[in-house]
Design an enzyme around this catalytic site. Sequence first.
Site, PDB file in Angstrom:
ATOM      1  N   GLU A 100       0.824  -1.207   0.000  1.00  0.00           N
ATOM      2  CA  GLU A 100       0.000   0.000   0.000  1.00  0.00           C
ATOM      3  C   GLU A 100       0.864   1.266   0.000  1.00  0.00           C
ATOM      4  O   GLU A 100       0.467   2.302  -0.495  1.00  0.00           O
ATOM      5  CB  GLU A 100      -0.887  -0.024   1.245  1.00  0.00           C
ATOM      6  CG  GLU A 100      -1.913   1.073   1.270  1.00  0.00           C
ATOM      7  CD  GLU A 100      -2.554   1.206   2.641  1.00  0.00           C
ATOM      8  OE1 GLU A 100      -3.285   0.300   3.029  1.00  0.00           O
ATOM      9  OE2 GLU A 100      -2.298   2.222   3.303  1.00  0.00           O
ATOM     10  N   ASP A 125      -1.749  -1.040   8.998  1.00  0.00           N
ATOM     11  CA  ASP A 125      -3.093  -0.485   8.860  1.00  0.00           C
ATOM     12  C   ASP A 125      -3.504   0.234  10.147  1.00  0.00           C
ATOM     13  O   ASP A 125      -3.193  -0.230  11.239  1.00  0.00           O
ATOM     14  CB  ASP A 125      -4.077  -1.623   8.574  1.00  0.00           C
ATOM     15  CG  ASP A 125      -5.489  -1.121   8.500  1.00  0.00           C
ATOM     16  OD1 ASP A 125      -5.789  -0.391   7.533  1.00  0.00           O
ATOM     17  OD2 ASP A 125      -6.281  -1.420   9.405  1.00  0.00           O
TER      18      ASP A 125
HETATM   19  P1  AHM Z   1      -4.376   3.006   6.595  1.00  0.00           P
HETATM   20  O1  AHM Z   1      -4.105   3.290   8.040  1.00  0.00           O
HETATM   21  O2  AHM Z   1      -3.669   1.799   6.090  1.00  0.00           O
HETATM   22  O3  AHM Z   1      -4.183   4.229   5.729  1.00  0.00           O
HETATM   23  O4  AHM Z   1      -5.891   2.528   6.481  1.00  0.00           O
HETATM   24  C1  AHM Z   1      -6.990   3.308   6.423  1.00  0.00           C
HETATM   25  C2  AHM Z   1      -7.688   3.388   7.749  1.00  0.00           C
HETATM   26  C3  AHM Z   1      -8.362   2.132   8.224  1.00  0.00           C
HETATM   27  O5  AHM Z   1      -7.583   1.404   9.104  1.00  0.00           O
HETATM   28  C4  AHM Z   1      -9.556   2.668   8.928  1.00  0.00           C
HETATM   29  O6  AHM Z   1     -10.648   1.777   8.998  1.00  0.00           O
HETATM   30  C5  AHM Z   1      -9.888   3.875   8.144  1.00  0.00           C
HETATM   31  O7  AHM Z   1      -8.695   4.303   7.511  1.00  0.00           O
HETATM   32  C6  AHM Z   1     -10.380   4.994   8.978  1.00  0.00           C
HETATM   33  O8  AHM Z   1     -10.691   6.055   8.155  1.00  0.00           O
HETATM   34  P2  AHM Z   1     -11.501   7.319   8.703  1.00  0.00           P
HETATM   35  O9  AHM Z   1     -10.534   8.042   9.559  1.00  0.00           O
HETATM   36  O10 AHM Z   1     -11.877   8.056   7.466  1.00  0.00           O
HETATM   37  O11 AHM Z   1     -12.678   6.795   9.455  1.00  0.00           O
HETATM   38 MG    MG Z   2      -4.828   0.247   5.750  1.00  0.00          MG
END
Ligand code: AHM
Ligand code: MG
Length: 342
Positions: A100, A125
Site C-alpha cells: 500500500e 493499517d
Molecule cells: P491506513 O491506516 O492503512 O491508511 O488505512 C486506512 C484506515 C483504516 O484502518 C480505517 O478503517 C480507516 O482508515 C479509517 O478512516 P476514517 O478516519 O476516514 O474513518
Molecule cells: Mg490500511
Amino acid sequence: MHIPQTSPAQKFMTLERHIIEGERSHPDATGEFSALLHGLSLAAKLVWREVSKAGLVNMQGSTKRVNVTGDVVKKLDEFADETIYKAMDHVGHLCVMASEENEDLLQIPKQYPSGKYVLLYDPLDGSSNIDANITVGSIFSIFQRVTESGNGTLEDVLQCGLKQIGAGYVLYSSSMMFIYSTGQGAHGFTLDPTVGEFLLSHENIRIPKQGSIYSVNEGNFNRWDPNMQRYVQYLKEDDKETGRPYSSRYIGSLVGDVHRTLLYGGIYCYPGDTKNPDGKLRLMYENNPLAFIVEAAGGAASNGKGRILEIQPETLHQRSPLFIGSADDVRLAEEFLAGKRT
Ligand code: AHM
Ligand code: MG
C-alpha cells in the site's frame, strides 16, 4: 477466582505446526507456501517489537512524506513496509510484491531466485492511531502467479480476490495475534512472548450469522447517499424483534474493527460518499484479504452491490466501498443500498 487454562492440545499447536499440518492435506504441496507464512510471521514479530516500544525510541510521529494514496507516512509505516519486504525478498518463493505504501510493484532483487507466488500487503493499517497506542495491524494477501517465469508483472498482481490462495492479518494490540486462512476456515494465534511462538487460541473462527454492532465513521453521514443514511438510521431504531438498536463501535483501525466484527458479529462499513465515491479503503491490500478471511469464517463482504472477492481490479491502488461482517447484516445493507428496503 477462575483462571482459564489453555487446553493441552492448543498448548502445542504453534502457527508453524498448524500450517505444516494444513499443507499435509494437499498431496501436491511443496512447502513453499508454508515458508511464506513462516516469513510473514517473523516479519510480524519484528514489526511488533518496534510498535510496542514506539514511544520510547522516537518511532511515533510522521516522516512528512505523503504516500501514493495521499496519506501522511508515519515512521512506523515506513519501518513496517521495509521490514516485511526485507523478510520476504530472499525466500525464493515470490515473483513480485506490492505494498500500500509504494506506488509501483516491488520486484525481487536480482540476486535472489524468483518463485510462483505474489504477495500484497498493507504494512501498518490504522497507523493514524499509533501515537495514541491504539490497535494497529498488518494485512496480507497471497496469489499464485499467472505469468510463466521471470519477474512478476501487473498481470500477476491484478487478480480478483477469489483467486487468493491465502490471506491474513496481524493485530498489534493488548496481545499480538496472527489470523490466517487458506480458504478452509479462519484460525487465530496469539503470541506467547515467553517462548516467542504464536499458539492456537481461536480455532476455526465462526462469525455469528447476525450481530448487534455496527461500525462506521458516522462523521461522514452528511456525505452519504440517502440509502446509506437510512440504513444507519434503521440500525439505531428500537425494535426488540430484530435486535435493534445496534451498538456503535468504531476504532478507526480497520484490522481492529474487522477483528471485533469477526468475533462478535455485526457489520463494518466504509461506504463511498460525495468526497470519495469509492470510499477510502484499498481493494488489493485491505478489502480482498479481509473479505477472504471473513468469508472463510462464514461471513460476507460486499462493495454494497456485490461480492468484494469477485471484483476484477484494474489498478494497483484501486479503492472500493466495504461492507463486511455477519452474512445477514451484509445482505441487509445491500438491500438498503439498492433502495429495496426503507
Ligand atoms: P491506513 O491506516 O492503512 O491508511 O488505512 C486506512 C484506515 C483504516 O484502518 C480505517 O478503517 C480507516 O482508515 C479509517 O478512516 P476514517 O478516519 O476516514 O474513518
Ligand atoms: Mg490500511
